[in-house]
Design a protein around this motif. Structure first.
Motif, PDB file in Angstrom:
ATOM      1  N   GLN A 181      31.147 -29.690  55.674  1.00 31.96           N
ATOM      2  CA  GLN A 181      30.214 -30.352  56.663  1.00 31.96           C
ATOM      3  C   GLN A 181      28.771 -29.712  56.658  1.00 31.96           C
ATOM      4  O   GLN A 181      29.053 -28.535  57.355  1.00 31.96           O
ATOM      5  CB  GLN A 181      30.779 -30.819  57.914  1.00 31.96           C
ATOM      6  N   TRP A 182      27.668 -30.139  56.078  1.00 30.54           N
ATOM      7  CA  TRP A 182      26.446 -29.385  56.090  1.00 30.54           C
ATOM      8  C   TRP A 182      25.760 -29.529  57.300  1.00 30.54           C
ATOM      9  O   TRP A 182      26.013 -30.697  57.987  1.00 30.54           O
ATOM     10  CB  TRP A 182      25.739 -29.622  54.947  1.00 30.54           C
ATOM     11  N   SER A 183      25.053 -28.988  57.846  1.00 28.56           N
ATOM     12  CA  SER A 183      24.073 -28.964  58.882  1.00 28.56           C
ATOM     13  C   SER A 183      22.620 -28.434  58.540  1.00 28.56           C
ATOM     14  O   SER A 183      22.449 -27.391  57.908  1.00 28.56           O
ATOM     15  CB  SER A 183      24.410 -28.434  60.213  1.00 28.56           C
ATOM     16  N   LEU A 184      21.572 -28.884  59.395  1.00 29.82           N
ATOM     17  CA  LEU A 184      20.322 -28.304  59.201  1.00 29.82           C
ATOM     18  C   LEU A 184      19.529 -28.633  60.413  1.00 29.82           C
ATOM     19  O   LEU A 184      19.978 -29.271  61.359  1.00 29.82           O
ATOM     20  CB  LEU A 184      19.598 -29.317  57.935  1.00 29.82           C
ATOM     21  N   ALA A 185      18.723 -27.683  60.537  1.00 29.77           N
ATOM     22  CA  ALA A 185      17.877 -27.907  62.003  1.00 29.77           C
ATOM     23  C   ALA A 185      16.325 -27.556  61.431  1.00 29.77           C
ATOM     24  O   ALA A 185      16.177 -26.133  60.753  1.00 29.77           O
ATOM     25  CB  ALA A 185      18.288 -27.014  62.992  1.00 29.77           C
ATOM     26  N   ASP A 186      15.134 -28.112  61.928  1.00 25.20           N
ATOM     27  CA  ASP A 186      13.904 -27.630  61.812  1.00 25.20           C
ATOM     28  C   ASP A 186      13.543 -27.136  63.363  1.00 25.20           C
ATOM     29  O   ASP A 186      13.533 -27.994  64.203  1.00 25.20           O
ATOM     30  CB  ASP A 186      12.944 -28.794  61.514  1.00 25.20           C
ATOM     31  N   ILE A 187      13.211 -25.772  63.340  1.00 22.20           N
ATOM     32  CA  ILE A 187      13.206 -25.155  64.649  1.00 22.20           C
ATOM     33  C   ILE A 187      11.798 -24.314  64.545  1.00 22.20           C
ATOM     34  O   ILE A 187      11.382 -23.790  63.547  1.00 22.20           O
ATOM     35  CB  ILE A 187      14.530 -24.318  65.111  1.00 22.20           C
ATOM     36  N   SER A 188      11.169 -24.296  65.724  1.00 26.33           N
ATOM     37  CA  SER A 188      10.377 -23.133  66.032  1.00 26.33           C
ATOM     38  C   SER A 188      11.314 -21.977  66.450  1.00 26.33           C
ATOM     39  O   SER A 188      12.182 -22.111  67.524  1.00 26.33           O
ATOM     40  CB  SER A 188       9.218 -23.686  67.201  1.00 26.33           C
ATOM     41  N   VAL A 189      10.869 -20.816  66.015  1.00 23.73           N
ATOM     42  CA  VAL A 189      11.621 -19.534  66.568  1.00 23.73           C
ATOM     43  C   VAL A 189      10.879 -18.335  66.477  1.00 23.73           C
ATOM     44  O   VAL A 189       9.973 -18.180  65.603  1.00 23.73           O
ATOM     45  CB  VAL A 189      12.597 -19.483  65.237  1.00 23.73           C
ATOM     46  N   ASP A 190      11.269 -17.503  67.298  1.00 28.07           N
ATOM     47  CA  ASP A 190      10.799 -16.082  67.326  1.00 28.07           C
ATOM     48  C   ASP A 190      12.003 -15.209  66.844  1.00 28.07           C
ATOM     49  O   ASP A 190      13.084 -15.225  67.284  1.00 28.07           O
ATOM     50  CB  ASP A 190      10.386 -15.525  68.745  1.00 28.07           C
TER      51      ASP A 190
END
Length: 361
Positions: A181-190
């Motif tokens: 089961q794959w997953s992805l996320a587009d995030i703003s990150v420090d």
């Protein structure tokens, strides 16, 4: 005939095919059942092959102006640096990976399509398909519920992994689904890894995290696990989540890419893991090959050309995924040794970089 060619599906592959045909003087209709183009980032990597192919249509410079040029890849093992890859070791004018959200790629494609006199007929769906000696006869469901019957010389199915065109042609979609089961996320990150390189985080337990910057403070994170954000390395602080998704991945290829005067391109012809970022790029290559062959009158050789290329790319992505996701054991130890001691050598990097960038000789 209301057009020479009907293209079903107006994602990057369908729009590229339309652009390439229009600039060659071919009358095209491009339909899509969605109401608008995607607002999601989806495919975010544009490789060298695509930049070369789109040069003639005037799109390459626009893509370069909009995207981020990625010139390095950093590999880590359980939080410890493992190897660095210098993509500029590739002997090519485009010695980088271009990172750009698919929403922006589609915006640029649709703008160029309009400049050439084309448009996407949205909320329009293929509902019937038949062939005879005179070409392809199709039935369309139009916005508002009406129907239209038309005849074209050729039809290109660029309508995704669940292709209506492929199913109507009864072309088998051979392969299997990965168990993960794959997953992805587009995030703003420090975080301490910067915004100028892709990062591959391996673990001895077999979990994999891959990240690519897609904006000044934004990254795409993807994993073959169900909870990608749980794999972010220490020192990471998520300041915003723009998109999250869980999904399954298959490795499948259409048994053939053409039936009579109907043809397949992109995910309608092949789907595979995100490893290597080849999916959209391979589809754009299909689209350009279709347009070139249509213009040259050599469409009879389309499947014979494209099917082996698709099979080769599917094999590459499958091997890349399986190597990165190795579980504890001798094979993983050998992989880690090679990455730590062999990959950093410049002669090796000069061999690896072109493959990672999608340079085709």
């Amino acid at each position: 005939m209301s057009a020479e060619v009907l293209i079903v599906g107006a994602g990057p592959v369908g729009m590229t095919a339309a652009i390439e045909l229009l600039r060659r003087g071919v009358d095209v209709r491009l339909i899509d059942r969605s109401e608008q183009r995607t607002e999601l980032s989806k495919a975010v990597g544009i490789n060298v092959q695509t930049l070369e192919l789109l040069q003639a249509s005037g799109l390459t410079d626009r893509l370069l102006a909009a995207g981020l040029k990625i010139r390095a890849a950093h590999l880590h093992l359980d939080g410890t640096p493992l190897a660095d890859l210098d993509l500029t070791q590739a002997d090519h004018r485009y010695n980088f990976l271009l990172a750009l959200p698919q929403s922006e790629t589609e915006r640029l494609l649709e703008a160029r399509l309009g400049e050439l006199g084309g448009r996407v007929e949205r909320l329009t769906e293929l509902t019937g398909l038949g062939q005879d000696a005179n070409g392809v006869r199709v039935t369309l469901r139009l916005p508002g519920g009406g129907t239209e019957t038309m005849r074209v010389r050729a039809l290109l199915g660029a309508d995704g992994g669940r292709s209506t065109v492929r199913e109507a042609l009864s072309i088998p979609f051979l392969g299997a689904r990965y168990e993960e089961q794959w997953s992805l996320a587009d995030i703003s990150v420090d975080w301490p890894y910067g915004m100028d390189a892709v990062n591959l985080f391996l673990s001895r337990g077999g979990d994999v995290l891959f990240t690519v910057p897609i904006g000044p403070d934004r990254i795409r994170a993807i994993s073959q696990t169900a909870h990608v954000l749980e794999l972010l390395p220490s020192g990471s602080t998520v300041t915003g989540t723009h998109w999250e998704s869980q999904f399954r991945v298959s490795l499948r290829q259409a048994e053939r890419y053409q039936e009579g005067a109907c043809y397949l391109a992109g995910d309608a012809a092949h789907v595979h893991s995100p490893a290597g970022g080849r999916g959209m790029n391979l589809g754009i290559w299909d689209a350009c090959a279709f347009a070139e062959r249509y213009s040259a009158g050599t469409l009879a050789g389309y499947s014979a050309e494209r099917h082996p290329i698709g099979a080769r790319i599917l094999g590459i992505t499958d091997r890349m995924f399986r190597i990165t996701a190795l579980e504890p054991g001798l094979a993983q130890s050998a992989r880690n040794f090679v990455l730590r001691n062999i990959v950093p050598l410049k002669p090796v990097q000069r061999l690896i970089a072109p493959n990672l960038l999608g340079i085709e000789r």
